[in-house]
Write a protein that holds these residues in place. Structure first.
Motif, short mmCIF file in Angstrom:
data_model
loop_
_atom_site.label_atom_id
_atom_site.label_comp_id
_atom_site.label_asym_id
_atom_site.label_seq_id
_atom_site.Cartn_x
_atom_site.Cartn_y
_atom_site.Cartn_z
N GLY A 1 0.78 -1.23 0.00
CA GLY A 1 0.00 0.00 0.00
C GLY A 1 0.81 1.27 0.00
O GLY A 1 0.24 2.37 0.05
N GLU A 2 2.13 1.20 -0.07
CA GLU A 2 2.96 2.41 -0.01
C GLU A 2 2.92 3.17 -1.33
O GLU A 2 3.94 3.38 -2.00
CB GLU A 2 4.40 2.06 0.39
N ILE A 3 1.74 3.62 -1.68
CA ILE A 3 1.51 4.30 -2.96
C ILE A 3 2.28 5.61 -3.05
O ILE A 3 2.63 6.06 -4.14
CB ILE A 3 0.00 4.52 -3.17
N GLY A 4 2.57 6.24 -1.91
CA GLY A 4 3.29 7.50 -1.91
C GLY A 4 4.68 7.40 -2.50
O GLY A 4 5.28 8.42 -2.87
N HIS A 5 5.20 6.18 -2.62
CA HIS A 5 6.56 6.00 -3.15
C HIS A 5 6.55 5.36 -4.54
O HIS A 5 7.57 4.83 -4.99
CB HIS A 5 7.41 5.23 -2.15
N ILE A 6 5.41 5.45 -5.22
CA ILE A 6 5.40 5.20 -6.65
C ILE A 6 6.04 6.41 -7.33
O ILE A 6 5.68 7.55 -7.04
CB ILE A 6 3.96 5.02 -7.18
N VAL A 7 7.02 6.18 -8.20
CA VAL A 7 7.66 7.29 -8.90
C VAL A 7 6.77 7.72 -10.07
O VAL A 7 6.55 6.95 -11.00
CB VAL A 7 9.07 6.89 -9.41
N VAL A 8 6.26 8.94 -9.98
CA VAL A 8 5.39 9.45 -11.04
C VAL A 8 6.08 10.49 -11.90
O VAL A 8 5.60 10.81 -13.00
CB VAL A 8 4.08 10.04 -10.46
N ARG A 9 7.20 11.04 -11.42
CA ARG A 9 7.96 12.02 -12.20
C ARG A 9 9.44 11.66 -12.08
O ARG A 9 10.16 12.18 -11.23
CB ARG A 9 7.73 13.45 -11.67
N PRO A 10 9.94 10.74 -12.91
CA PRO A 10 11.34 10.33 -12.83
C PRO A 10 12.28 11.54 -12.86
O PRO A 10 12.11 12.45 -13.67
CB PRO A 10 11.52 9.45 -14.08
N GLY A 11 13.24 11.53 -11.94
CA GLY A 11 14.18 12.65 -11.84
C GLY A 11 13.61 13.86 -11.14
O GLY A 11 14.26 14.92 -11.10
N GLY A 12 12.43 13.72 -10.56
CA GLY A 12 11.77 14.84 -9.89
C GLY A 12 12.35 15.12 -8.52
O GLY A 12 13.50 14.75 -8.22
N PRO A 13 11.55 15.75 -7.64
CA PRO A 13 12.06 16.14 -6.32
C PRO A 13 12.57 14.94 -5.52
O PRO A 13 12.03 13.84 -5.61
CB PRO A 13 10.83 16.77 -5.64
N ALA A 14 13.62 15.17 -4.75
CA ALA A 14 14.17 14.12 -3.90
C ALA A 14 13.18 13.75 -2.80
O ALA A 14 12.52 14.62 -2.22
CB ALA A 14 15.48 14.58 -3.29
#
Length: 318
Positions: A170-183
């Protein structure tokens, strides 16, 4: 009156309740709040003091139950943040509280006179309540996503929450949706929670508005008032959120998608563009019903109560 103790432990505060069986017999464990109380965790005093505060709070609730209802609680449920080993009753790690490997179930049971205790993860526990007796009631499969300081998720299947093989489901918050985005604090870049959480919107709107005190609620209000800068910030967050949610629903195919947390308090300012954005992104996937959470900040306590009732239901009589 038969009741259980429920505790919802957060980074800064604790909520506790005495919970009776609910009015709906078909809903296992029910969810009637007989008494509610709140208290600061006192995390500034260190992790050991936080644990002692939890134990004292639970003991006070036990004594109140005896005084008011003539019997001690039948069980207790406690929801805590961070990494949780629910099977073994251990609060493994919580960055906000500073603890590691706390045998919470054993400590609470001992303080409460040996009653059975269930331990759960805070988001999954809140999701259990929302799915079983809240916004997802009647849905055989749901996904609960609270949008707060970060973004987490709880996967509901047939009235239960799927924790995964190692407790990380369920850790959906750590799906990468913008590769190279904010750390992100997890070590990746472009994670969903760096772009669409309440704290992410707060950061973006503070920068766009030039007001360092502005927050996500201010941004939502400015959106409703037609401010184009706010609309740009808001729609960027909604777009990122929709991308993450479509990934989740592609994998999980939930019947209901429940959105909670601080951003959901914006109501249709969030839900109208979010439903549109998700619908624009799906192709073969079936669109779930997207609804606001119904239980507010009582979800954690109600969920902890459900954990306790479920524990009693599975006990084998001696």
């Amino acid at each position: 009156m038969k009741h259980v103790i429920a505790l919802d432990v957060g980074g800064t505060g604790m909520k506790a309740a005495l919970v009776a069986r609910g009015p709906h017999p078909a809903v296992a464990g029910g969810g009637s709040l007989l008494h509610e109380a709140r208290r600061a965790t006192g995390r500034d005093r260190g992790p050991d003091a936080v644990v002692e505060s939890i134990l004292e709070f639970a003991a006070e609730l036990r004594d109140l139950g005896v005084e008011r209802y003539g019997e001690t609680a039948s069980a207790a449920g406690v929801a805590v943040p961070g990494i949780v080993d629910a099977e073994n009753g251990v609060a493994v790690y919580a960055a906000n509280l500073g603890w590691r490997d706390v045998p919470m179930r054993a400590l609470l049971s001992r303080r409460l006179g040996g009653i059975p205790v269930a331990l759960g993860h805070d988001v999954r526990t809140g999701g259990l309540a929302e799915g079983r007796i809240g916004a997802g009631r009647g849905a055989d499969r749901f996904l609960f996503v609270p949008l707060g300081t970060g973004i987490a998720g709880a996967i509901g299947i047939a009235g239960r929450i799927e924790a995964g093989a190692h407790g990380y489901a369920g850790e959906i918050g750590h799906i990468v949706v913008r590769p190279g985005g904010p750390a992100c604090g997890c070590g990746q870049r472009g994670c969903l929670e760096t772009l669409a959480s309440a704290s992410a919107v707060t950061r973006a709107w503070a920068a766009a508005s030039g007001d360092p005190e502005a927050d996500a609620a201010d941004c939502a209000k400015a959106v409703a008032d037609g401010d184009p800068r706010a609309q740009e910030v808001w729609l960027a967050a909604v777009g990122a959120l929709a991308d993450g949610l479509v990934t989740a629903l592609t994998l999980l195919d939930p019947r209901t998608l429940i959105i909670g947390g601080g951003l959901a308090e914006a109501g249709e300012t969030l839900f109208t563009p979010l439903r549109t954005a998700v619908e624009e992104r799906v192709t073969f996937q079936r669109l779930p019903e997207i609804v606001p959470a119904a239980l507010g900040d009582t979800a954690g306590c109600l969920g902890a109560g459900l954990l306790a009732w479920d524990l009693l239901a599975t006990e084998v009589p001696a």
